[in-house]
Design an enzyme around this catalytic site. Sequence first.
Site, PDB file in Angstrom:
ATOM      1  N   ARG A 155       1.426  14.468  13.355  1.00 24.15           N
ATOM      2  CA  ARG A 155       1.957  13.874  11.947  1.00 24.15           C
ATOM      3  C   ARG A 155       2.237  15.332  10.946  1.00 24.15           C
ATOM      4  NH1 ARG A 155      -0.793   8.747   9.247  1.00 24.15           N
ATOM      5  NH2 ARG A 155       1.852   8.216   8.884  1.00 24.15           N
ATOM      6  N   VAL A 157       7.576   5.789  17.245  1.00 26.71           N
ATOM      7  CA  VAL A 157       7.359   6.656  15.918  1.00 26.71           C
ATOM      8  C   VAL A 157       6.326   7.938  15.891  1.00 26.71           C
ATOM      9  CG1 VAL A 157       7.376   6.840  13.344  1.00 26.71           C
ATOM     10  CG2 VAL A 157       8.260   5.053  14.464  1.00 26.71           C
ATOM     11  N   LYS A 205       0.510  -1.433   0.050  1.00 26.28           N
ATOM     12  CA  LYS A 205      -0.106   0.401   0.119  1.00 26.28           C
ATOM     13  C   LYS A 205       1.136   1.224   0.062  1.00 26.28           C
ATOM     14  CE  LYS A 205      -1.625   1.660   3.915  1.00 26.28           C
ATOM     15  NZ  LYS A 205      -1.289   2.660   3.854  1.00 26.28           N
ATOM     16  N   ASN A 206       1.759   0.821   1.435  1.00 25.65           N
ATOM     17  CA  ASN A 206       2.925   2.778   0.978  1.00 25.65           C
ATOM     18  C   ASN A 206       3.675   2.713  -0.117  1.00 25.65           C
ATOM     19  OD1 ASN A 206       1.649   2.768   3.200  1.00 25.65           O
ATOM     20  ND2 ASN A 206       3.258   2.444   4.666  1.00 25.65           N
ATOM     21  N   ARG A 249      -3.560  10.933   4.521  1.00 27.58           N
ATOM     22  CA  ARG A 249      -2.674  11.882   4.380  1.00 27.58           C
ATOM     23  C   ARG A 249      -1.997  11.985   3.302  1.00 27.58           C
ATOM     24  NH1 ARG A 249       1.258  14.254   8.380  1.00 27.58           N
ATOM     25  NH2 ARG A 249       2.738  13.800   7.188  1.00 27.58           N
ATOM     26  N   ARG A 251      -9.178   0.686   4.420  1.00 26.28           N
ATOM     27  CA  ARG A 251      -7.982   1.377   3.287  1.00 26.28           C
ATOM     28  C   ARG A 251      -6.602   0.497   3.160  1.00 26.28           C
ATOM     29  NH1 ARG A 251      -6.119   5.025   7.966  1.00 26.28           N
ATOM     30  NH2 ARG A 251      -4.377   4.972   6.302  1.00 26.28           N
ATOM     31  N   ASP A 310       4.290  -0.264  12.060  1.00 29.66           N
ATOM     32  CA  ASP A 310       3.034  -0.474  11.912  1.00 29.66           C
ATOM     33  C   ASP A 310       2.943  -1.448  11.927  1.00 29.66           C
ATOM     34  OD1 ASP A 310       2.063   2.373  10.443  1.00 29.66           O
ATOM     35  OD2 ASP A 310       2.895   1.553   8.421  1.00 29.66           O
ATOM     36  N   VAL A 370       4.007  18.392   8.395  1.00 30.18           N
ATOM     37  CA  VAL A 370       4.738  18.111   7.645  1.00 30.18           C
ATOM     38  C   VAL A 370       5.901  19.372   7.652  1.00 30.18           C
ATOM     39  CG1 VAL A 370       2.112  17.459   6.264  1.00 30.18           C
ATOM     40  CG2 VAL A 370       2.952  19.743   6.470  1.00 30.18           C
ATOM     41  N   ASP A 371       6.352  19.915   8.724  1.00 35.00           N
ATOM     42  CA  ASP A 371       7.337  20.832   8.382  1.00 35.00           C
ATOM     43  C   ASP A 371       8.561  20.491   7.886  1.00 35.00           C
ATOM     44  OD1 ASP A 371       7.646  18.638  11.027  1.00 35.00           O
ATOM     45  OD2 ASP A 371       9.357  19.949  11.852  1.00 35.00           O
ATOM     46  N   LEU A 372       8.959  19.503   7.894  1.00 34.36           N
ATOM     47  CA  LEU A 372      10.213  18.423   7.404  1.00 34.36           C
ATOM     48  C   LEU A 372      10.031  18.947   5.695  1.00 34.36           C
ATOM     49  CD1 LEU A 372      11.050  15.740   9.595  1.00 34.36           C
ATOM     50  CD2 LEU A 372      12.120  17.721   9.673  1.00 34.36           C
ATOM     51  N   CYS A 393      -4.249  12.843  12.784  1.00 35.04           N
ATOM     52  CA  CYS A 393      -4.872  12.052  12.485  1.00 35.04           C
ATOM     53  C   CYS A 393      -5.128  11.138  13.822  1.00 35.04           C
ATOM     54  CB  CYS A 393      -4.579  10.880  11.606  1.00 35.04           C
ATOM     55  SG  CYS A 393      -3.003  10.344  11.929  1.00 35.04           S
TER      56      CYS A 393
HETATM   57  C1  UD1 Z   1       4.843   6.691   6.625  1.00 33.75           C
HETATM   58  C2  UD1 Z   1       3.483   5.222   5.931  1.00 33.75           C
HETATM   59  C3  UD1 Z   1       3.090   4.627   7.724  1.00 33.75           C
HETATM   60  C4  UD1 Z   1       4.370   5.081   8.860  1.00 33.75           C
HETATM   61  C5  UD1 Z   1       5.317   5.869   8.599  1.00 33.75           C
HETATM   62  C6  UD1 Z   1       6.799   5.344   9.731  1.00 33.75           C
HETATM   63  C7  UD1 Z   1       3.491   5.893   3.889  1.00 33.75           C
HETATM   64  C8  UD1 Z   1       1.650   6.440   3.239  1.00 33.75           C
HETATM   65  N1  UD1 Z   1       2.750   6.323   5.707  1.00 33.75           N
HETATM   66  O1  UD1 Z   1       3.947   7.736   7.014  1.00 33.75           O
HETATM   67  O2  UD1 Z   1       2.590   4.036   7.376  1.00 33.75           O
HETATM   68  O3  UD1 Z   1       3.423   4.153   9.766  1.00 33.75           O
HETATM   69  O4  UD1 Z   1       5.830   6.028   7.350  1.00 33.75           O
HETATM   70  O5  UD1 Z   1       7.289   4.191   9.196  1.00 33.75           O
HETATM   71  O6  UD1 Z   1       4.251   5.442   3.622  1.00 33.75           O
HETATM   72  N2  UD1 Z   1       7.233  14.519  10.825  1.00 33.75           N
HETATM   73  C9  UD1 Z   1       7.447  15.583  11.561  1.00 33.75           C
HETATM   74  N3  UD1 Z   1       7.177  16.964  10.786  1.00 33.75           N
HETATM   75  C10 UD1 Z   1       7.438  16.311   9.626  1.00 33.75           C
HETATM   76  C11 UD1 Z   1       7.119  14.637   8.883  1.00 33.75           C
HETATM   77  C12 UD1 Z   1       6.620  13.720   9.824  1.00 33.75           C
HETATM   78  O7  UD1 Z   1       7.653  15.801  12.673  1.00 33.75           O
HETATM   79  O8  UD1 Z   1       7.394  16.921   8.185  1.00 33.75           O
HETATM   80  C13 UD1 Z   1       7.580  12.633  12.200  1.00 33.75           C
HETATM   81  C14 UD1 Z   1       5.823  11.936  12.324  1.00 33.75           C
HETATM   82  O9  UD1 Z   1       4.429  13.565  13.206  1.00 33.75           O
HETATM   83  C15 UD1 Z   1       6.148  10.879  12.738  1.00 33.75           C
HETATM   84  C16 UD1 Z   1       7.353  10.973  12.134  1.00 33.75           C
HETATM   85  O10 UD1 Z   1       7.944  11.521  12.056  1.00 33.75           O
HETATM   86  O11 UD1 Z   1       6.116  10.703  14.452  1.00 33.75           O
HETATM   87  C17 UD1 Z   1       7.423   9.706  11.380  1.00 33.75           C
HETATM   88  O12 UD1 Z   1       6.649   9.744   9.934  1.00 33.75           O
HETATM   89  P1  UD1 Z   1       6.302  10.042   8.730  1.00 33.75           P
HETATM   90  O13 UD1 Z   1       8.093   8.642   8.493  1.00 33.75           O
HETATM   91  O14 UD1 Z   1       7.219  10.989   7.702  1.00 33.75           O
HETATM   92  O15 UD1 Z   1       5.382   9.058   8.297  1.00 33.75           O
HETATM   93  P2  UD1 Z   1       4.470   9.031   7.271  1.00 33.75           P
HETATM   94  O16 UD1 Z   1       5.310   8.790   6.316  1.00 33.75           O
HETATM   95  O17 UD1 Z   1       4.050  10.205   7.265  1.00 33.75           O
END
Ligand code: UD1
Length: 438
Positions: free
Chosen positions: A131, A339, A32-33, A102, A409, A317, A133-135, A126
């Site tokens: 979660r 995480v 899926k991812n 997301r 989902r 996951d 998106v700053d990065l 969520c």
């Molecule tokens: C992806 C996966 C999700 C999995 C996760 C971690 C998809 C569609 N989803 O989610 O199933 O659980 O990886 O393996 O691929 N964070 C920040 N700032 C950012 C981005 C992330 O602080 O800009 C934090 C998040 O809040 C979280 C951590 O980083 O605590 C990990 O998130 P991230 O690796 O980005 O997960 P996703 O890409 O959302």
Amino acid sequence: MNQPMQIESEQPYLEIRGGQTLCGEVRISGAKNSALAIMAGSLLCADECRISNVPSLADIESMGQILTALGVNIVRNGSALEFDGRHLKQAQAPYDLVSQLRASFFVIGPLLARQGEAKIPLPGGCAIGARPVDLHVRGLRAMGAHVIIDHGMVHAQVPGNGRLKGAKIYLDYPSVGATETIMMAATLAQGETIVENAAQEPEVEDLARFCNSMGAKITGAGTNTIVITGVDRLHSTDYPIIPDRVEAATFLIAGAITGSEIIIGPIVPEHLTSAIAKLEAIGPKVIKEGSNRLRLIPGELRATDIETLPYPGFPTDMQAQFMALLTIAEGSSVVSETVFENRLRHVAELKRMGADIKVKGNVAFVKSVPFLSGAPVMATDLRASAALVIAGLAAHGTTIVQGLHHLDRGYEDLEGKFKKIGANLRRVDLKQVANVKL
Ligand code: UD1
């Protein structure tokens, strides 16, 4: 336990009669991812392209609707999706669709790279955490994009709607989504982009392979340093998605908790290294069958500790499904979720089934109980729903799992696959009060 019980449910639910031994082989679907990121990546291609081994899931459907709204023509042909992205209509993703998924935020990178502009609603929080998106945003800014966040909308623009510029970007945290966003944006940028402390998940590597199959120049994906040399244009491709390692682990755990010998495949065994190590620490054996199948040999279950980490550490996951297994693994286990900040909500539901779990912050202390008891439970997120199904398969009596929209989902035909290997479960879809005898 044998009292008649009224379930007031207008939503479909799963009724699981626990205690069956499972037997046979499960076919694992595409990841899926990977599919979600690669669908976003298809926006980079100003041509037609095709991806195969795409699972049929609600999340894939939502991503398809977002791409369609942006002007991509999509046709499903069996497990393949065919995209025609030659004539994008707009650079703005619709709020109602982004709020449902997301991962749809990931279209920001390719849209910006291809059109010089992207307007994407903030995905918001969520069930499993805030979660942010700053990065993603910091990475795009480093590549020269102007990014304004206003009234819940992220508006990113390349000055003069020109091209992004290669940059050296260090991620404070190896975020999967941010790595994917930056990698996709950089494929069409001017010059070289280096992402340090990048996420190393197999899905990141799969996305890089997909982009390279369209002519991108990406090296190092799957390690913590990814180098992307921008190219002018990407061409069409025909690309198969990797198998879903989370679905694979879910079935292995189901075999372990029911004491059943099962085979799963196709899979990439290396993607499951941490899951296999934990299963073997708990007791069962996992044996490679050829290059892409695994056989689970059940064994006595012993407690073990788990800490979720970015890949190649133990995946968040798979945390909920492993916790279901640990509820009946002899001794005391400690499960730490590092995480996401709110990913232990399945604990309350497992406790309804008789599990002995205490939570302090993001750590769950699990003490084994001799058996779980069937109960009505509510799925709180995608992986939690799989954990409850696994628990139900092993429990004494009947378990009713509600909140199936979470399960749908991310698991393709979960109940069909379980039925095929001998599980006793069925989906009940009554629009009225149901009398369920437990
Ligand atoms: C992806 C996966 C999700 C999995 C996760 C971690 C998809 C569609 N989803 O989610 O199933 O659980 O990886 O393996 O691929 N964070 C920040 N700032 C950012 C981005 C992330 O602080 O800009 C934090 C998040 O809040 C979280 C951590 O980083 O605590 C990990 O998130 P991230 O690796 O980005 O997960 P996703 O890409 O959302």
